[in-house]
Structure formats: C-alpha cells, structure tokens
Design a protein around this motif. Sequence first.
Motif, PDB file in Angstrom:
ATOM      1  N   THR A 157       0.828  -1.218   0.000  1.00 11.39           N
ATOM      2  CA  THR A 157       0.000   0.000   0.000  1.00 11.39           C
ATOM      3  C   THR A 157       0.864   1.270   0.000  1.00 11.39           C
ATOM      4  O   THR A 157       2.030   1.248   0.413  1.00 11.39           O
ATOM      5  N   ALA A 158       0.230   2.358  -0.395  1.00 12.98           N
ATOM      6  CA  ALA A 158       0.917   3.658  -0.386  1.00 12.98           C
ATOM      7  C   ALA A 158       1.079   4.188   1.035  1.00 12.98           C
ATOM      8  O   ALA A 158       2.001   4.962   1.312  1.00 12.98           O
ATOM      9  N   THR A 159       0.198   3.782   1.941  1.00  9.26           N
ATOM     10  CA  THR A 159       0.371   4.180   3.344  1.00  9.26           C
ATOM     11  C   THR A 159       1.656   3.566   3.887  1.00  9.26           C
ATOM     12  O   THR A 159       2.476   4.240   4.526  1.00  9.26           O
ATOM     13  N   MET A 160       1.848   2.273   3.617  1.00  6.98           N
ATOM     14  CA  MET A 160       3.081   1.633   4.086  1.00  6.98           C
ATOM     15  C   MET A 160       4.302   2.294   3.440  1.00  6.98           C
ATOM     16  O   MET A 160       5.331   2.496   4.085  1.00  6.98           O
TER      17      MET A 160
ATOM     18  N   GLY B  43       3.994  10.544  -3.791  1.00  6.56           N
ATOM     19  CA  GLY B  43       3.559  10.632  -5.186  1.00  6.56           C
ATOM     20  C   GLY B  43       2.507   9.593  -5.494  1.00  6.56           C
ATOM     21  O   GLY B  43       2.526   8.987  -6.561  1.00  6.56           O
ATOM     22  N   ALA B  44       1.575   9.400  -4.549  1.00  3.97           N
ATOM     23  CA  ALA B  44       0.503   8.424  -4.787  1.00  3.97           C
ATOM     24  C   ALA B  44      -0.094   8.640  -6.178  1.00  3.97           C
ATOM     25  O   ALA B  44      -0.324   7.685  -6.917  1.00  3.97           O
ATOM     26  N   ARG B  45      -0.296   9.913  -6.544  1.00  6.49           N
ATOM     27  CA  ARG B  45      -0.843  10.235  -7.873  1.00  6.49           C
ATOM     28  C   ARG B  45       0.181  11.011  -8.717  1.00  6.49           C
ATOM     29  O   ARG B  45      -0.174  11.930  -9.446  1.00  6.49           O
TER      30      ARG B  45
HETATM   31  C1  LIG Z   1      -1.971  11.193  -1.436  1.00  7.71           C
HETATM   32  C2  LIG Z   1      -2.175   9.832  -0.867  1.00  7.71           C
HETATM   33  N1  LIG Z   1      -1.136   9.190  -0.309  1.00  7.71           N
HETATM   34  C3  LIG Z   1      -1.264   7.967   0.196  1.00  7.71           C
HETATM   35  C4  LIG Z   1      -2.472   7.302   0.171  1.00  7.71           C
HETATM   36  C5  LIG Z   1      -2.572   5.933   0.788  1.00  7.71           C
HETATM   37  O1  LIG Z   1      -2.888   4.944  -0.136  1.00  7.71           O
HETATM   38  P1  LIG Z   1      -3.267   3.447   0.303  1.00  7.71           P
HETATM   39  O2  LIG Z   1      -4.747   3.444   0.472  1.00  7.71           O
HETATM   40  O3  LIG Z   1      -2.784   2.600  -0.831  1.00  7.71           O
HETATM   41  O4  LIG Z   1      -2.555   3.125   1.545  1.00  7.71           O
HETATM   42  C6  LIG Z   1      -3.571   7.926  -0.392  1.00  7.71           C
HETATM   43  C7  LIG Z   1      -4.882   7.258  -0.425  1.00  7.71           C
HETATM   44  O5  LIG Z   1      -5.896   7.809  -0.759  1.00  7.71           O
HETATM   45  C8  LIG Z   1      -3.426   9.230  -0.925  1.00  7.71           C
HETATM   46  O6  LIG Z   1      -4.459   9.885  -1.485  1.00  7.71           O
END
Ligand SMILES: Cc1ncc(COP(=O)(O)O)c(C=O)c1O
Length: 358
Positions: free
Chosen positions: A57-60, A170-172
């Motif tokens: 995940t992006a949080t991790m 840089g999630a997006r």
């Molecule tokens: C800018 C940004 N970073 C990180 C995340 C975390 O993504 P994930 O749900 O894959 O952990 C998000 C999720 O919406 C996000 O918008």
Amino acid sequence: MIDLRSDTLTQPTPEMRRAIVAAAVGDEQKREDPTVIALEERAAELLGHDEAVFLPTATMANQIALKTLTQPGDEVLAEELAHVFRYELGGPAVHSGLVMKSLSTPHGLFTAEQVREAVNPPGDLHTAPTRLVCFENTHNGGGGRVWPIELIREVVAEARAHDLSVHLDGARLMNASVASGTPAAEYGREFDAVTLCLSKGLGCPLGAVIAGSHERMAKARRYKHLFGGAMRQAGIVAAAGVYALDHHVDRLAEDHANARRLAEGLAEAGLPVDLEQVETNFVQLDAARLGLTADEAVTRLRAEGVLLSFAARKDVLRALTHLDISAEDVEEAIAGTVRAFSSSQRPVELAGEAPTPY
Ligand SMILES: Cc1ncc(COP(=O)(O)O)c(C=O)c1O
C-alpha cells in the motif's frame, strides 16, 4: 450508479487480469520473484532513482519513507491536509516516534518561506530537531492540485539549506506528470524518497512502490519486512503494476478531460464548482453554497444515481474520474447532479464571501 467516490474503485480490466494470470512468480522475500523484480526496475527508472521496492500500500510506502529518513524525536513538516499527516492514523508517531508540524495552504502547495519559518532553530535544547519535509503531488486534500517543478525546486532548495531531507508522496504522481508534462523522474530526482501508488489512477487492484538510493532502499526493505509487508508470490500483483505502467499512464489524460467536462457541465448548470481547482481528476462541489450539509448532498445525489464522497474541507464533496468512468458516464453524472440539486439551484451567498460566479 455512476461511482465517482474515488479513483481507487477501479476493477482490473480483462487485459490486466490476463497479465496477472500469466505472471511468472517466485518467493518475493528471497528476491526470487521475476515479476516483482521487473516492476521494481521499471519503477526505479520511472521515478529517477537507483532502486525501488514493491509494497502492498501507499500508506506503508509513506511510513517506510519517514522511518528511513528520520530518527525518533525528529520533527517532520507536512501540509495540514497531507495524507501522511491527516489520514495515516498518527503512523509517524506510532512507527517512528516523530512529531509532525503542519503548514497551512489553500490548495496543498506550500512555499519556501513557510518552510523557513517552520524550521526549529538548529541545536535548540527545547524543540524537536526539524529533519524532513513531506510533499504530496498531486495533492489529494487540495483537490488534485499539481506542484509545478519550479516551485518544488525552490522549496527543496530551502529545505536543503536547513539540512533537511525531502520526501514526495507521489501516490498520484503520474497524474501530476501527465497534467504538467514534467516527467515523473524529473519530479522524483528532487527527493530523497518518492512513493507511487498503483491502485489509484493506474487501476491496479493493489500495490505501491518507494524509490531512492541503493543505501536507502536497503533500509526500506528492512522496514518492509519489519512492518509485515514482505510477501511471497507477489508477482501475481506486480504483474498488474507492470501492465499498468505500459498501458494506463498516457490514458490519465482522458480522466483529466472527463473531470474538466464534469466541472464545466456542473458550473454551466449554476452549481458551485471551482473550475480553477480542476487540474487533474478531481472535481469539488461546495454543498454549503447550496445550503446543504455534505451528508444531505450525498443522499440527494445517491437517489439520482451519482456517488460522490466527502472532500477534506467541511461540506465540500469530491468527484474523481478514473479508468471505469467514460465520457458518457460523465454526461449522466452531470444530469443526475443537476436533478439532485434542482430545488436548491440558487447558490447560497455565504457571509463575508464574494457571491458567484463559480
Ligand atoms: C496522497 C495519498 N497518499 C497515500 C495514500 C494511501 O494509499 P493506500 O490506500 O494505498 O494506503 C492515499 C490514499 O488515498 C493518498 O491519497
């Protein structure tokens, strides 16, 4: 239902599913999964760094970035609506013993001056040493806003002048890159660590990457294992990532065009949408200006077959376009939204604020 709640809602396409089925896999923990290795190599190059690490995940990815770049007791600067600050459950404190200081902005982009003013005096015995600045591009809470590379360079130079590290959420990032025409690697190279999410606009079922120097990524791999993120035959998922990097990057321009059309269609109907805010795949609709709470507005929209979610700011709704939203869906969403608010068409003039136009 036209589901515009988030760009995380996409279903893997039939072609992506075929790539998943055909994936060569191995034990990822032992670095024996060829598809994970291929994805990591692609991602490192894409993001302008030596090495990348595949994560669930992006949080991790963000939490590992922070842990890799700090010591317990350090202070981290981030925008007040940044995901890492607001929406990761206090992870920086829990996982890395960090203090967070927020920077206020209208749309998520802060300045060199704000960084300069926020840094604690070096060597001060009473304050936490400021060590890291986190950027987010595009900025989710700001409505998908794009950081121009020139502004990033200016703010990073200020951070470096104070001996701070810099991390890019840089999630997006691919949305930012497609919208601005700046290659992702050009953004990525400015930072000590950069993350990219595969399960948002890129349309994968899950997955993210973090990129940096070999030395830093060796640490990141250790924390990945510590956080329980080291996987086994993860190539099954990484195959979707490789497919997405091949096929789902350029098409983000369609999502951006759909968001623009949605915003313009709503604005033409007299609904309170800030057209200037629409730079990528986010549209924001100000329910308060219709005299409604966000809950009331969402309920009305649902009854008309349109699903929106809450934006970071109070009584503002957000619509995100994505892989599963076509140009026809956008037209339907405009019609449904207009029906939903037909009895409160006249935007409310809020105290002390300029009246329409939006
Ligand atoms: C800018 C940004 N970073 C990180 C995340 C975390 O993504 P994930 O749900 O894959 O952990 C998000 C999720 O919406 C996000 O918008």
